[in-house]
Design a protein around this motif. Sequence first.
Motif, PDB file in Angstrom:
ATOM      1  N   ASN A  66       0.816  -1.204   0.000  1.00  0.00           N
ATOM      2  CA  ASN A  66       0.000   0.000   0.000  1.00  0.00           C
ATOM      3  C   ASN A  66       0.855   1.262   0.000  1.00  0.00           C
ATOM      4  O   ASN A  66       0.363   2.348  -0.293  1.00  0.00           O
ATOM      5  N   GLU A  85       0.561  -1.277  -4.901  1.00  0.00           N
ATOM      6  CA  GLU A  85      -0.833  -1.527  -5.267  1.00  0.00           C
ATOM      7  C   GLU A  85      -1.308  -0.385  -6.162  1.00  0.00           C
ATOM      8  O   GLU A  85      -0.863   0.749  -6.031  1.00  0.00           O
ATOM      9  N   LYS A  87      -4.074   2.178  -6.869  1.00  0.00           N
ATOM     10  CA  LYS A  87      -5.108   2.789  -6.037  1.00  0.00           C
ATOM     11  C   LYS A  87      -6.156   3.437  -6.915  1.00  0.00           C
ATOM     12  O   LYS A  87      -5.890   4.434  -7.591  1.00  0.00           O
ATOM     13  N   ARG A 115      -6.572  -3.336  -8.181  1.00  0.00           N
ATOM     14  CA  ARG A 115      -5.619  -3.100  -7.092  1.00  0.00           C
ATOM     15  C   ARG A 115      -4.357  -3.939  -7.247  1.00  0.00           C
ATOM     16  O   ARG A 115      -3.243  -3.453  -7.047  1.00  0.00           O
TER      17      ARG A 115
END
Length: 416
Positions: A66, A85, A87, A115
Amino acid sequence: MSYRDFNYLLSKKGVKLVRREGSTGTTKERNKVALYAHAGSGNHGCEALANTICRLLGSPVRLVTNSAEEDNQYTLKGLCEIQPERKIRDNRMAHIFYYGWRMLTGDKESFQRYRFRNVLGKNACTWNISIGGDNYCYENMIRDLILANSMFNRQGGKTILLGCSIEPELLEREDIRQDMNRYAAIFARESLTYEALERAGITTQLYLYPDSAFILDTKKLPLPAGFQKGNTLGINISPMIVENEENSGITMQNYRALIRYVLDHTDMSVALIPHVVWERNDDRKTLAELHSYFENEHRVLLIGDHSCEELKGYISECRFFVGARTHATIAAYSSQVPTLVVGYSVKAKGIARDLFGTYENYVIPVQSLREEGELIKAFNRMLEQEEKLKEQLARVMPPYIERVYKLGDKLKEIVG
């Protein structure tokens, strides 16, 4: 529209597309392992997990994160292949398209395909390992965890849930039990979760091994002024335990009273040590508030942000540790520092029970705090039993840590 989304739409009509040989990637790519459900190294527990899992696997690993920026800042840079990832909120057109797509088709997994696109298709891995140890403890994460697990399996990959803690009550839900059974293997990191999975009738292969962070390297930096090596109480407090208290304000009252007691009745120093530094969930803010009550005391010091290995270095130099963050307490346990956990979930109780046979007197649930002096009482028990606790840790930690290396052997056996 991506191939996967188009294929999904056709599959609803009974049509299945077949890719040409080799279009899902080379054998070498397919044999790589992807680690997912990693929130970023600003949570140094997440960093410690990714760090040690990569070292245990010892083979090419893709870390889907993330926050690639955070991971490149600390210990993971160069240790694994960091893949950010995608987004959807950062791409307005994609956001509009995928919301419309989901409304038209009911394809709930489409957001997860967007994602994790960096480890799908030609970059797909054979094994996809969910590594967020306590992710299932948070209701706001469960839906995406279920969808990601389903999506990876539907895309032809295999999934593993690694180092997990799960509240037993959660396994009463049928959707959670179905989700657990999609994994090819589940590794519980403590016995309370393992026993709950067994009781729930989960049919996938279950294993019980310690949290991989018990083997995290220790990196020692010069100690700041006021930090007494071997005579400092390390303290960690998080916004999350404050949020989980049932008696408003009682947590900070207990920590303040404990520090005052240590200053008045011992010659120890107190080091306030953060372990999560996310803006939305920052230990430094809570610790700074605590420190403000003692800012004129030279024996109370506030440690800044460091990597997980460096924070373990500070914790390892403490005489005692009172902590809230699971991986801060794991750093203390594995350094054989007598530790009291102020917890709020099954993970703290399960790890303490596996180490000591019981969690009584080793874990104080924050929900149970009622009076200001409860941490002082628990600290005094530690002080009175200091030698016994050190002897116990010296006895239990070596075989416990050896189990972590056996976890690595089992993982390599499964993923090849």
